[in-house]
Design an enzyme around this catalytic site. Structure first.
Site, PDB file in Angstrom:
ATOM      1  N   GLU A 181       0.797  -1.227   0.000  1.00  0.00           N
ATOM      2  CA  GLU A 181       0.000   0.000   0.000  1.00  0.00           C
ATOM      3  C   GLU A 181       0.833   1.282   0.000  1.00  0.00           C
ATOM      4  OE1 GLU A 181      -2.911  -0.118   3.136  1.00  0.00           O
ATOM      5  OE2 GLU A 181      -3.920  -1.861   2.299  1.00  0.00           O
ATOM      6  N   GLU A 365      -5.489  -8.606   0.899  1.00  0.00           N
ATOM      7  CA  GLU A 365      -6.140  -8.250   2.168  1.00  0.00           C
ATOM      8  C   GLU A 365      -7.607  -7.957   1.913  1.00  0.00           C
ATOM      9  OE1 GLU A 365      -4.504  -4.986   4.482  1.00  0.00           O
ATOM     10  OE2 GLU A 365      -2.463  -5.689   4.123  1.00  0.00           O
TER      11      GLU A 365
HETATM   12  C1  FCB Z   1      -4.390  -2.032   5.516  1.00  0.00           C
HETATM   13  C2  FCB Z   1      -3.019  -2.401   6.013  1.00  0.00           C
HETATM   14  C3  FCB Z   1      -3.005  -3.465   7.081  1.00  0.00           C
HETATM   15  C4  FCB Z   1      -4.165  -3.317   8.029  1.00  0.00           C
HETATM   16  C5  FCB Z   1      -5.467  -3.171   7.280  1.00  0.00           C
HETATM   17  C6  FCB Z   1      -6.683  -3.052   8.167  1.00  0.00           C
HETATM   18  O1  FCB Z   1      -4.376  -0.729   5.054  1.00  0.00           O
HETATM   19  O2  FCB Z   1      -2.208  -2.854   4.961  1.00  0.00           O
HETATM   20  O3  FCB Z   1      -1.758  -3.429   7.712  1.00  0.00           O
HETATM   21  O4  FCB Z   1      -3.922  -2.295   8.905  1.00  0.00           O
HETATM   22  O5  FCB Z   1      -5.404  -2.052   6.459  1.00  0.00           O
END
Ligand code: FCB
Length: 458
Positions: A181, A365
């Site tokens: 990110e 994620e």
């Molecule tokens: C993302 C991050 C991860 C976590 C999630 C909820 O932005 O990559 O580390 O904090 O959000």
């Protein structure tokens, strides 16, 4: 006779049965990141990171929480690997703490490296694929002291770090991700100051982004040369922008939101250019780009990691920007984020149309925070089970529409340090009692395990 239904019972967790996600070659995993779980911030020669510095500043993190102990994973990694394996997943996504493995002179720190070698070995011995992120936000503080990502030199230092890691860990990694990110590192770190190092300047954000992406591009051929058997990619967070007002100005506001969240990162990576509308939104913030940089940044990758959480509702601010106007009456998580699975499907389909060079995608994620409590040894996280089922269906919908999605990782394996929200927000499918470090699989973990075991059996 009760009506029959094709839908799974509420407590079960599974993608639509006809989707490729149910097949054995689709990769299912859970994810974590170093600073969020490891603790042991001063052990075995680990140097301070920008998150140690930032979290020590009063007011920056909820309740003053720091990553000093976190989930104590640095000491509990063996039983944590057993826990991961017990879930029946195919893969584990983790990150390496740069300040643990390299000293200020760029020399390896053996004790830190050995931790990751042992961890990766144990994961492999359990038959788990290893998705390893090099940079999930814990920049060594000594590099920040020289300007951090505002300093072009940090991109070259990152490439040296990638070189060291891919030489040391050759053959132990299934897939490398250079950055997690970069939007958060650049915008939250240097643009609005919500994350470390906490600087606030729009021009900083765009310059930091450029150096992050440059570091990514510089690392790619190094990873390829040192560890040709592993995949190479990068992980981007994406956001859906919508508007509840049907005017051209408000639709443009939603477009600018998506430009700023998605195209700012994907444009340089997949088209070799920053989106022009970014500088319509933020006039005068063009970064300094040297000849050749965009070619380096847009080098081919084997996969793109996508992190998706929510939708925002935007309206025009009456000038050249947008304002976020939260919708009433929608389902939200403990973060206050709107639950909007359709956004993931729509974005994936949109990227396929927009980027001719879109590589295979892994959802690296997806998940949600809820205020989970243990009662009689169990954690009833019904909202998370529903959330995940709906997002699985969204991914399945994108695959059906022709998007090449190869895997899905739940964020997160266990409750952990949620950055500026500290330990209060619980994203895990496994509950962590921070006083005792007891891990308790929530009902979502049990449901995922049941699906994965059934898939393996069938
Ligand atoms: C993302 C991050 C991860 C976590 C999630 C909820 O932005 O990559 O580390 O904090 O959000």
């Amino acid at each position: 006779m009760p009506p029959t239904s094709a839908r799974p019972p509420l407590s079960s967790l599974a993608p639509p049965s006809a989707s490729p996600m149910a097949r054995p070659d689709f990769t299912w995993g859970v994810a974590t990141a170093s600073y969020q779980i490891e603790g042991a911030i001063a052990e075995d020669g680990r140097l301070p990171s920008i998150w140690d510095t930032f979290s020590a500043v009063p007011g920056k993190v909820l309740n003053g929480d720091t990553g000093e102990v976190a989930c104590d994973h640095y000491h509990r990694w063996e039983s944590d690997v057993d826990l991961i394996a017990s879930l029946g997943v195919d893969a584990y996504r983790l990150s390496i703490a740069w300040p643990r493995v390299m000293n200020e002179q760029g020399k390896p720190n053996r004790a830190g490296l050995d931790f990751y070698k042992r961890l990766l070995d144990r994961l492999e011995s359990k038959g788990l694929q290893r998705f390893v992120t090099l940079y999930h936000w814990d920049l060594p503080q000594h590099l920040e002291d020289r300007g951090g990502w505002l300093n072009r030199d940090t991109a070259y230092r990152f490439a040296e770090y990638a070189d060291l890691m891919s030489r040391e860990l050759t053959g132990q990694v299934s897939a490398w991700a250079t950055l997690n990110e970069p939007w958060c590192s650049a915008f939250l770190g240097y643009g609005n100051g919500h994350h470390a190092p906490g600087l606030v300047d729009g021009r900083y954000a765009t310059q930091a982004m450029h150096h992050l992406l440059l570091g990514h591009g510089l690392a790619l051929p190094i990873l390829q040369a040192n560890d040709p058997g592993a995949k190479r990619g990068i992980v981007a967070n994406i956001g859906r922008g919508g508007t509840d007002r049907d005017t051209p100005e408000d639709r443009d506001a939603a477009h600018l939101f998506e430009t700023q969240h998605n195209a700012w990162v994907l444009g340089p990576l997949l088209k070799g250019e920053y989106p022009k509308d970014l500088f319509r939104l933020w006039p005068g913030t063009e970064p300094l780009v040297l000849p050749g940089d965009m070619g380096i940044i847009s080098r081919p990758i084997d996969y793109l990691g996508i992190n998706y959480y929510f939708r925002s509702n935007l309206r025009s601010d009456g000038a050249h920007g947008f304002v976020d106007v939260p919708l009433d009456g929608v389902e939200r998580t403990q973060m206050g984020w709107e639950v909007y699975p359709q956004g993931l499907q729509d974005l994936l389909i949109g990227f396929k149309a927009e980027y001719a060079r879109l590589p295979p995608i892994y959802i690296t994620e997806n998940g949600m925070a809820s205020d989970d409590q243990v009662a009689n040894g169990t954690v009833d996280d019904t909202q998370r089970i529903a959330f995940l089922n709906r997002h699985f269906a969204a991914v399945a919908g994108a695959i059906e529409a022709g998007v090449d999605v190869r895997g899905y990782f739940v964020w997160s394996l266990m409750d952990n340090y949620e950055w500026s929200f500290g330990y209060e927000r619980r994203f895990g499918i496994v509950h962590v009692d921070y006083a005792t470090q007891q891990r308790t699989p929530k009902n979502s973990a049990k449901a995922l395990q049941a699906f994965l075991n059934a898939r393996k059996a069938g």
